[in-house]
Design a protein around this motif. Structure first.
Motif, PDB file in Angstrom:
ATOM      1  N   PRO A  15      56.110  63.901  48.039  1.00 45.39           N
ATOM      2  CA  PRO A  15      55.350  62.739  48.520  1.00 45.39           C
ATOM      3  C   PRO A  15      55.626  62.487  49.984  1.00 45.39           C
ATOM      4  O   PRO A  15      56.769  62.579  50.441  1.00 45.39           O
ATOM      5  N   LEU A  16      54.600  62.182  50.742  1.00 45.16           N
ATOM      6  CA  LEU A  16      54.728  61.936  52.162  1.00 45.16           C
ATOM      7  C   LEU A  16      54.639  60.432  52.416  1.00 45.16           C
ATOM      8  O   LEU A  16      54.012  59.704  51.661  1.00 45.16           O
ATOM      9  N   PRO A  17      55.262  59.967  53.497  1.00 46.52           N
ATOM     10  CA  PRO A  17      55.324  58.526  53.714  1.00 46.52           C
ATOM     11  C   PRO A  17      53.966  57.942  54.057  1.00 46.52           C
ATOM     12  O   PRO A  17      53.137  58.593  54.657  1.00 46.52           O
ATOM     13  N   ASP A 167      48.111  60.468  55.418  1.00 46.36           N
ATOM     14  CA  ASP A 167      47.222  59.920  54.399  1.00 46.36           C
ATOM     15  C   ASP A 167      45.986  59.332  55.089  1.00 46.36           C
ATOM     16  O   ASP A 167      46.105  58.614  56.081  1.00 46.36           O
ATOM     17  N   ALA A 168      44.793  59.607  54.568  1.00 46.31           N
ATOM     18  CA  ALA A 168      43.566  59.132  55.212  1.00 46.31           C
ATOM     19  C   ALA A 168      43.236  57.678  54.905  1.00 46.31           C
ATOM     20  O   ALA A 168      42.265  57.144  55.445  1.00 46.31           O
ATOM     21  N   PHE A 169      44.027  57.012  54.062  1.00 43.47           N
ATOM     22  CA  PHE A 169      43.746  55.611  53.739  1.00 43.47           C
ATOM     23  C   PHE A 169      44.353  54.613  54.725  1.00 43.47           C
ATOM     24  O   PHE A 169      43.638  53.749  55.235  1.00 43.47           O
ATOM     25  N   PRO A 170      45.646  54.643  55.002  1.00 41.53           N
ATOM     26  CA  PRO A 170      46.232  53.595  55.852  1.00 41.53           C
ATOM     27  C   PRO A 170      45.628  53.562  57.253  1.00 41.53           C
ATOM     28  O   PRO A 170      45.456  54.590  57.903  1.00 41.53           O
ATOM     29  N   GLY A 171      45.297  52.367  57.700  1.00 42.53           N
ATOM     30  CA  GLY A 171      44.828  52.183  59.066  1.00 42.53           C
ATOM     31  C   GLY A 171      43.384  52.581  59.303  1.00 42.53           C
ATOM     32  O   GLY A 171      42.911  52.518  60.438  1.00 42.53           O
ATOM     33  N   THR A 172      42.671  52.999  58.253  1.00 51.90           N
ATOM     34  CA  THR A 172      41.275  53.411  58.405  1.00 51.90           C
ATOM     35  C   THR A 172      40.357  52.537  57.559  1.00 51.90           C
ATOM     36  O   THR A 172      40.821  51.716  56.767  1.00 51.90           O
ATOM     37  N   GLU A 198      46.863  66.532  50.416  1.00 44.76           N
ATOM     38  CA  GLU A 198      47.698  66.111  49.290  1.00 44.76           C
ATOM     39  C   GLU A 198      48.080  64.635  49.385  1.00 44.76           C
ATOM     40  O   GLU A 198      48.072  63.906  48.384  1.00 44.76           O
ATOM     41  N   SER A 199      48.407  64.163  50.570  1.00 44.83           N
ATOM     42  CA  SER A 199      48.755  62.749  50.739  1.00 44.83           C
ATOM     43  C   SER A 199      47.590  61.849  50.371  1.00 44.83           C
ATOM     44  O   SER A 199      47.755  60.829  49.679  1.00 44.83           O
ATOM     45  N   THR A 200      46.401  62.204  50.821  1.00 46.02           N
ATOM     46  CA  THR A 200      45.210  61.420  50.519  1.00 46.02           C
ATOM     47  C   THR A 200      44.893  61.454  49.029  1.00 46.02           C
ATOM     48  O   THR A 200      44.511  60.427  48.430  1.00 46.02           O
ATOM     49  N   MET A 201      45.043  62.618  48.413  1.00 50.41           N
ATOM     50  CA  MET A 201      44.837  62.759  46.968  1.00 50.41           C
ATOM     51  C   MET A 201      45.720  61.808  46.185  1.00 50.41           C
ATOM     52  O   MET A 201      45.247  61.124  45.264  1.00 50.41           O
ATOM     53  N   ARG A 202      46.980  61.745  46.532  1.00 52.89           N
ATOM     54  CA  ARG A 202      47.927  60.903  45.792  1.00 52.89           C
ATOM     55  C   ARG A 202      47.530  59.421  45.881  1.00 52.89           C
ATOM     56  O   ARG A 202      47.577  58.689  44.890  1.00 52.89           O
TER      57      ARG A 202
END
Length: 255
Positions: A15-17, A167-172, A198-202
């Motif tokens: 898992p990535l931060p 991750d493509a979610f935070p801040g977007t 993978e980060s975005t998937m999770r």
């Protein structure tokens, strides 16, 4: 930078931060039109994982199809071109985008960009983001950060802005766009297989979306890293499938 990427590729994906964001769309779990949340959005319960694919409630998100990765002369191209060629991911991604558009789904694009001095890099002294800072990668306003010619957004596509972390979610505005467009199924392709995809998937999984990972529309820096994600972690948080299987699922439903 290449050494850092290769080290990431041969390790078991972990898992990535995630990075904090002031927008209300970063911390919400699932969506529906029934239960309001404190942030004004509403919650699906249970999540949509495993639901039947409805083309009009489906989006594909293409992550970081930028010259830095995709094109000769990009600083990271040599590191990923072997897997790009073995998967045929560029040609298949172009085709997948057309299939989704014709089926009535949404095509989303999210680049990652940084200021020249990396002052907006959220973790510039650690891990792969340190490599981005040291190598001055994806510098905003440069050719390197531009979309690959074959994957430039088309009319009707949606560009997701603000991606600075993995991750493509935070801040977007990704989550807001998915909710706005009534998306239940989110398919993912792009770079790196075992990092940003993978980060975005999770996170998409945790938020209750029906997540699909397009195994041959992704690439990373080694075949070992590609296999570890596509045959390992992807199945824990998504339905892995190749582009052809995804196309079949979409077109069958839209007929």
């Amino acid at each position: 930078v290449t050494d850092l990427l290769r080290a990431l590729a041969v390790s078991t994906p972990t898992p990535l931060p995630h990075f904090s964001t002031p927008t209300p769309t970063s911390a919400m779990p699932f969506f529906s039109k029934k239960t309001p949340t404190r942030d004004g959005f509403v919650v699906f319960s249970p999540g949509k994982g495993g639901c039947e694919i409805d083309p009009k409630k489906t989006a594909v998100l293409f992550i970081e199809y930028q010259n830095e990765f995709t094109t000769e002369g990009g600083k990271l191209h040599d590191a990923v071109k072997g897997v790009m060629e073995s998967t045929g991911m560029m040609e298949k991604s172009v085709q997948t985008a057309e299939v989704v558009r014709k089926a009535g789904g949404k095509v989303l694009h999210t680049p990652i960009t940084f200021s020249e001095d990396s002052s907006d890099n959220p973790n510039k002294s650690l891990g792969i983001l340190a490599g981005c800072a040291e190598g001055k990668l994806f510098t905003r306003g440069t050719w390197n950060a531009d979309y690959a010619e074959a994957m430039k957004p088309q009319e009707g596509d949606i560009e997701i802005s603000g991606k600075r972390g993995l991750d493509a979610f935070p801040g977007t505005d990704l989550e807001a766009q998915l909710v706005k467009n009534g998306i239940e199924t989110l398919a993912l392709g792009g770079f790196l297989t075992n990092c940003c995809v993978e980060s975005t998937m999770r996170t998409a999984f945790e938020k209750g979306f029906n997540v699909i990972t397009l195994t041959d529309c992704t690439a990373c820096t080694s075949e070992e890293g590609q296999k570890a994600s596509c045959e390992g972690t992807y199945g824990m948080f998504s339905t892995p499938m190749d582009a052809k299987a995804f196309e079949t699922a979409l077109t069958k439903k839209s007929e």
